[in-house]
Scaffold this motif. Structure first.
Motif, PDB file in Angstrom:
ATOM      1  N   ASN A 197     -56.184 -23.398  69.941  1.00  0.00           N
ATOM      2  CA  ASN A 197     -57.132 -24.008  70.997  1.00  0.00           C
ATOM      3  C   ASN A 197     -58.287 -24.422  70.420  1.00  0.00           C
ATOM      4  OD1 ASN A 197     -57.516 -24.748  73.618  1.00  0.00           O
ATOM      5  ND2 ASN A 197     -58.505 -22.676  74.209  1.00  0.00           N
ATOM      6  N   GLN A 198     -58.530 -25.043  69.215  1.00  0.00           N
ATOM      7  CA  GLN A 198     -59.674 -25.462  68.647  1.00  0.00           C
ATOM      8  C   GLN A 198     -59.789 -26.815  68.312  1.00  0.00           C
ATOM      9  OE1 GLN A 198     -61.444 -23.063  65.754  1.00  0.00           O
ATOM     10  NE2 GLN A 198     -61.592 -21.310  67.044  1.00  0.00           N
ATOM     11  N   ALA A 199     -61.004 -27.457  68.261  1.00  0.00           N
ATOM     12  CA  ALA A 199     -60.846 -28.778  67.938  1.00  0.00           C
ATOM     13  C   ALA A 199     -62.207 -28.855  66.998  1.00  0.00           C
ATOM     14  CB  ALA A 199     -61.433 -29.647  69.201  1.00  0.00           C
ATOM     15  N   ALA A 200     -62.300 -29.718  65.941  1.00  0.00           N
ATOM     16  CA  ALA A 200     -63.399 -29.635  65.027  1.00  0.00           C
ATOM     17  C   ALA A 200     -64.276 -31.141  65.166  1.00  0.00           C
ATOM     18  CB  ALA A 200     -62.799 -29.627  63.652  1.00  0.00           C
ATOM     19  N   VAL A 201     -65.669 -30.597  65.034  1.00  0.00           N
ATOM     20  CA  VAL A 201     -66.556 -31.813  65.148  1.00  0.00           C
ATOM     21  C   VAL A 201     -67.308 -31.931  63.751  1.00  0.00           C
ATOM     22  CG1 VAL A 201     -68.645 -32.788  66.245  1.00  0.00           C
ATOM     23  CG2 VAL A 201     -66.803 -31.369  67.557  1.00  0.00           C
ATOM     24  N   SER A 202     -67.317 -33.108  63.125  1.00  0.00           N
ATOM     25  CA  SER A 202     -68.017 -33.057  62.036  1.00  0.00           C
ATOM     26  C   SER A 202     -69.217 -34.039  62.276  1.00  0.00           C
ATOM     27  CB  SER A 202     -67.158 -33.656  60.938  1.00  0.00           C
ATOM     28  OG  SER A 202     -65.907 -32.796  60.640  1.00  0.00           O
ATOM     29  N   LEU A 203     -70.316 -33.708  61.538  1.00  0.00           N
ATOM     30  CA  LEU A 203     -71.387 -34.636  61.299  1.00  0.00           C
ATOM     31  C   LEU A 203     -71.515 -34.841  59.686  1.00  0.00           C
ATOM     32  CD1 LEU A 203     -72.446 -32.609  63.725  1.00  0.00           C
ATOM     33  CD2 LEU A 203     -74.412 -34.359  63.756  1.00  0.00           C
ATOM     34  N   THR A 236     -56.777 -35.000  66.507  1.00  0.00           N
ATOM     35  CA  THR A 236     -55.519 -34.380  66.404  1.00  0.00           C
ATOM     36  C   THR A 236     -55.540 -32.767  66.224  1.00  0.00           C
ATOM     37  OG1 THR A 236     -55.922 -34.614  64.132  1.00  0.00           O
ATOM     38  CG2 THR A 236     -54.467 -36.085  64.977  1.00  0.00           C
ATOM     39  N   PRO A 237     -54.726 -32.206  67.026  1.00  0.00           N
ATOM     40  CA  PRO A 237     -54.714 -30.645  67.104  1.00  0.00           C
ATOM     41  C   PRO A 237     -54.945 -29.967  65.701  1.00  0.00           C
ATOM     42  CG  PRO A 237     -53.192 -31.626  68.764  1.00  0.00           C
ATOM     43  CD  PRO A 237     -53.577 -32.723  67.438  1.00  0.00           C
ATOM     44  N   ILE A 238     -55.946 -28.966  65.864  1.00  0.00           N
ATOM     45  CA  ILE A 238     -55.792 -28.124  64.709  1.00  0.00           C
ATOM     46  C   ILE A 238     -55.579 -26.722  64.917  1.00  0.00           C
ATOM     47  CG2 ILE A 238     -57.546 -29.369  63.159  1.00  0.00           C
ATOM     48  CD1 ILE A 238     -59.661 -27.623  64.438  1.00  0.00           C
ATOM     49  N   ALA A 239     -55.342 -25.824  64.183  1.00  0.00           N
ATOM     50  CA  ALA A 239     -55.466 -24.386  64.383  1.00  0.00           C
ATOM     51  C   ALA A 239     -56.124 -23.647  63.453  1.00  0.00           C
ATOM     52  CB  ALA A 239     -53.897 -24.144  64.327  1.00  0.00           C
ATOM     53  N   LYS A 240     -56.649 -22.325  63.677  1.00  0.00           N
ATOM     54  CA  LYS A 240     -57.316 -21.844  62.808  1.00  0.00           C
ATOM     55  C   LYS A 240     -56.093 -20.563  62.518  1.00  0.00           C
ATOM     56  CE  LYS A 240     -60.486 -18.689  63.819  1.00  0.00           C
ATOM     57  NZ  LYS A 240     -61.666 -18.295  64.459  1.00  0.00           N
ATOM     58  N   VAL A 241     -55.996 -20.042  61.137  1.00  0.00           N
ATOM     59  CA  VAL A 241     -55.082 -19.167  61.127  1.00  0.00           C
ATOM     60  C   VAL A 241     -56.059 -18.125  60.157  1.00  0.00           C
ATOM     61  CG1 VAL A 241     -52.948 -19.799  61.364  1.00  0.00           C
ATOM     62  CG2 VAL A 241     -54.066 -20.085  58.981  1.00  0.00           C
ATOM     63  N   SER A 242     -55.896 -16.636  60.405  1.00  0.00           N
ATOM     64  CA  SER A 242     -56.973 -15.658  59.468  1.00  0.00           C
ATOM     65  C   SER A 242     -56.040 -14.713  59.113  1.00  0.00           C
ATOM     66  CB  SER A 242     -58.057 -15.442  60.613  1.00  0.00           C
ATOM     67  OG  SER A 242     -58.642 -16.426  61.230  1.00  0.00           O
ATOM     68  N   ILE A 243     -56.617 -14.054  57.971  1.00  0.00           N
ATOM     69  CA  ILE A 243     -55.946 -12.788  57.704  1.00  0.00           C
ATOM     70  C   ILE A 243     -57.167 -12.005  57.621  1.00  0.00           C
ATOM     71  CG2 ILE A 243     -54.032 -13.464  56.124  1.00  0.00           C
ATOM     72  CD1 ILE A 243     -55.847 -13.174  53.842  1.00  0.00           C
ATOM     73  N   VAL A 244     -56.988 -10.788  58.091  1.00  0.00           N
ATOM     74  CA  VAL A 244     -57.895  -9.756  58.481  1.00  0.00           C
ATOM     75  C   VAL A 244     -57.764  -8.546  57.770  1.00  0.00           C
ATOM     76  CG1 VAL A 244     -59.368  -8.684  60.348  1.00  0.00           C
ATOM     77  CG2 VAL A 244     -57.936 -10.680  60.920  1.00  0.00           C
ATOM     78  N   GLY A 245     -58.681  -7.686  57.184  1.00  0.00           N
ATOM     79  CA  GLY A 245     -58.291  -6.136  56.526  1.00  0.00           C
ATOM     80  C   GLY A 245     -59.523  -5.962  55.754  1.00  0.00           C
ATOM     81  N   ALA A 246     -59.856  -4.669  55.931  1.00  0.00           N
ATOM     82  CA  ALA A 246     -60.924  -3.995  55.177  1.00  0.00           C
ATOM     83  C   ALA A 246     -60.276  -4.010  53.616  1.00  0.00           C
ATOM     84  CB  ALA A 246     -60.986  -2.597  55.653  1.00  0.00           C
ATOM     85  N   GLY A 247     -59.124  -3.871  53.348  1.00  0.00           N
ATOM     86  CA  GLY A 247     -58.895  -3.859  51.878  1.00  0.00           C
ATOM     87  C   GLY A 247     -59.088  -4.965  50.932  1.00  0.00           C
ATOM     88  N   MET A 248     -59.345  -5.865  51.666  1.00  0.00           N
ATOM     89  CA  MET A 248     -59.638  -7.076  50.727  1.00  0.00           C
ATOM     90  C   MET A 248     -60.751  -7.181  49.925  1.00  0.00           C
ATOM     91  SD  MET A 248     -60.196 -10.519  53.345  1.00  0.00           S
ATOM     92  CE  MET A 248     -58.830 -10.141  54.501  1.00  0.00           C
ATOM     93  N   ILE A 249     -61.845  -6.171  50.298  1.00  0.00           N
ATOM     94  CA  ILE A 249     -62.929  -6.103  49.683  1.00  0.00           C
ATOM     95  C   ILE A 249     -62.664  -5.653  47.963  1.00  0.00           C
ATOM     96  CG2 ILE A 249     -65.177  -4.665  49.307  1.00  0.00           C
ATOM     97  CD1 ILE A 249     -65.199  -4.648  52.220  1.00  0.00           C
ATOM     98  N   GLY A 250     -63.318  -6.547  47.005  1.00  0.00           N
ATOM     99  CA  GLY A 250     -63.052  -6.004  45.796  1.00  0.00           C
ATOM    100  C   GLY A 250     -61.550  -6.645  45.175  1.00  0.00           C
ATOM    101  N   ARG A 251     -60.756  -6.968  45.931  1.00  0.00           N
ATOM    102  CA  ARG A 251     -59.743  -7.290  45.548  1.00  0.00           C
ATOM    103  C   ARG A 251     -59.361  -8.975  45.767  1.00  0.00           C
ATOM    104  NH1 ARG A 251     -55.587  -2.903  48.566  1.00  0.00           N
ATOM    105  NH2 ARG A 251     -57.393  -1.489  48.601  1.00  0.00           N
TER     106      ARG A 251
END
Ligand code: ASP
Ligand code: MG
Length: 612
Positions: free
Chosen positions: A267-273, A353-368
């Motif tokens: 449900n996102q849209a991007a605006v650029s300057l 044009t519709p965009i989507a944001k996909v994210s991965i989340v996790g504490a274990g990514m620190i230092g990896r």
């Protein structure tokens, strides 16, 4: 009730201090079962390291563990004696005696599992169990002694609490708890009554001295109630609040999935300057204007400048797209022109044009470092082009075409072994949590001056490029902190190209430049620009999700001091800006002040900075 208490090196730095710790343990042991974890006395570990260095510049890592693990063995024995002297039955146990099993990686082992039987037996006999922090054993057969890495006894304590299902884990240290920022730089920093694990992890560079990030990671994953408090007072300290945990096996304790959630938002849209002037105050004006309209901005990305101009891209909810474009358009004349006429004029572009944001989340990514590159690789293999990237300590977000979203989520869930009983969150399924008005939009502020920025210009805009770059870095074990890829596309010899910029530890900058230069023909970029004199200032707070204007306020604080922002990246609960290294401390102070985090008391830093 079962309580795990951990006392750091300075809390057990002398016989008197060990005796006063024993008093405190005794008090708790009157009504509760207690497991105590201790560090080595005072600076013992440092002294042992220096002994080794007098013999070898590169001491054998197995022998290092043999050496360093002795420090904790001294303090557990002395503390047990002190308890017994007070009439409290107690027994000391090394990591091996408990059965704290780790990987065989000497000097930086991760905990795999913890036997609880022996500890439970002693507890049921009314004894206090005093366990050596920071150490374990490689496997039940070899009994090779391992250590967890410097500062690791916090991690031992929280892991024991998770394994024993303790009611609470108390970390005793020589500061009163977690402060809103580093008191050596901002003396009127304030104590926080509480902080969430996610906030704490995003503040890793601030909090790491007080609480090992791996300990926070375990608390978060297993729902351990954690508190950090002073060993000299009865003050309550800071509660570190864990979310309700997903059920997880205790096997592979620290090796469990580094990523534990995939999120998407279509449900996102991007605006650029594009081509707006590169000078202090521009971001402040822009997001000030957006905040006045009460538009909730999600991602904000500002990549590296080009000549005197810059691009800023942000995303908003789709319904606000037209309004956001209008605000940006209206502001454009007020932003002024870059004084490079050949750059052409600033413009606002919004792609609907519709965009989507996909994210991965996790504490274990620190230092990896492999985690982010695995995400980019997964998207590349699915043939998905990444339009924008923004990262924070515990999250990597990519903006892609909305039509690719379903496929991206499926591929990511597969790649990171996120099954449907784990966390897949979409904006549609998820009711936004109700706004807790007491939640401060910004909880704490951190400064990191030990980073360098690399910018890779004009990378061909096709799937797999980010994957290549970050795989190369990960293969050389270079951890990348902030990654951004902004939206602007350049036409270079008829092909579309984008810039990617990221930060690494200063010490890794030359190596990173070298290996990426070696790969230049494969990557096809035009140049790499390295800047070692940068500082990263970040604000963190869960409350910012529902408070429009937090970014604007941060940018305003910097603009007021005439500090230019070199790069911006955001996650839901964090905004990071790169500034000149020389201006880092001033930037930190300005931001801390504008969010009214300063107290009226001046914090006196204990003479020995709490490292151990
Ligand atoms: N004694 C170890 C160190 O100084 C572990 C700890 O204190 O957390 O790193
Ligand atoms: Mg410590």
């Amino acid at each position: 009730m079962l309580i795990v208490q951990k006392y750091g090196g300075s809390s057990v730095g002398s016989v008197e201090r060990i005796q006063s710790v024993a008093q405190r343990v005794l008090k708790t042991a009157q009504d509760h079962q207690v497991v105590v974890v201790v560090s080595a006395m005072g600076k013992t570990t440092d002294q042992l390291v220096s002994l080794a260095q007098q013999i070898s510049a590169t001491p054998n890592r197995r022998e290092m563990d043999m050496l360093l693990s002795t420090g904790e063995q001294v303090s557990i024995a002395l503390l047990s004696m002190a308890l017994q002297e007070l009439g409290q039955p107690a027994i000391s146990l090394t990591g091996a005696q408990v059965g704290i099993v780790t990987e065989a990686e000497h000097t930086r082992a991760r905990i795999l599992s913890i036997e609880t039987q022996r500890m439970e037996r002693h507890l049921n006999q009314g004894q206090v169990v005093v366990v050596a922090g920071f150490q374990g054993v490689s496997s039940q057969d070899d009994l090779e002694i391992t250590t967890l890495g410097r500062g690791g006894s916090d991690t031992s304590a929280v892991a024991l609490a998770a394994a024993l299902k303790a009611d609470v884990c108390e970390i005793y240290t020589d500061v009163p708890g977690i402060l809103t920022t580093d008191p050596r730089l901002v003396p009127n920093a304030q104590l926080m009554a509480e902080i969430t694990c996610d906030e704490m992890l995003e503040l890793a560079s601030l909090g790491a001295k007080v609480l090992h990030p791996r300990a926070v990671e375990i608390a978060r994953n297993y729902g351990v109630s954690l508190v950090v408090r002073s060993s000299w007072t009865d003050d309550p300290g800071t509660k570190v609040i864990a979310p309700k945990p997903q059920p997880r096996p205790l096997e592979g304790l620290e090796l469990a999935r580094p990523v534990d959630g995939v999120e998407f938002d279509t449900n996102q849209a991007a605006v650029s300057l594009l081509r707006i002037p590169d000078r202090p105050g521009i971001a402040a004006k822009l997001f000030g204007g957006i905040a006045v309209q009460n538009l909730d901005v999600d991602l904000i990305i500002q990549s590296i400048h080009e000549g005197n101009s810059n691009d800023i891209t942000f995303t908003v909810e789709r319904d606000y797209f037209t309004k956001a474009i209008a605000v940006a358009d209206a502001l454009l004349p007020a932003l002024g022109k870059p004084n490079h006429s050949d750059l052409g004029n600033a413009e606002v572009t919004g792609d609907d044009t519709p965009i989507a944001k996909v994210s991965i989340v996790g504490a274990g990514m620190i230092g990896r470092p492999k985690v982010a590159s695995q995400m980019f690789n997964t998207l590349a293999e699915a043939g998905i082009n990444i339009q924008m990237i923004s990262t924070s300590e515990v999250k990597v977000s990519c903006v892609i075409a909305a039509e690719d979203c379903q496929q991206a989520v499926t591929a990511l869930c597969q790649s990171f072994e996120i099954s449907s009983d784990c966390k897949i969150t979409s904006n549609f399924e998820l009711e936004k949590p109700p706004v807790d008005p007491s939640l401060p939009p910004v909880r704490g502020v951190a400064l990191d001056i030990k980073q360098a920025r690399l910018a890779i210009r004009h990378i061909p805009d096709r799937p797999g490029m980010a994957a290549k770059i970050f795989s190369i870095l990960a293969d050389h074990n270079i951890s990348v902190d902030m990654i951004i890829q902004s939206q602007r596309c350049h036409q270079i010899n008829g092909i579309l190209a984008r810039d990617i910029a990221f930060t690494v530890a200063q010490g890794d900058a030359d190596e990173a430049e070298k290996i990426l230069t070696q790969a230049s023909s494969e990557l096809g970029y035009s140049e790499i620009i390295v800047n070692k004199s940068i500082a990263k200032v970040s604000v963190v707070g869960s409350g910012m999700i529902h408070h429009p204007g937090v970014a604007a306020k941060m940018f305003e604080a910097l603009a007021n001091r005439n500090i230019n922002i070199l790069m911006i990246a955001t996650s839901e609960i964090k905004i990071s800006c790169l500034v000149d290294e020389d201006q880092g401390v001033e930037a930190l102070k300005a931001v801390h002040e504008i969010f009214e985090l300063s107290g009226d008391k001046t914090f006196i830093v204990p003479e020995r900075a709490p490292v151990a």
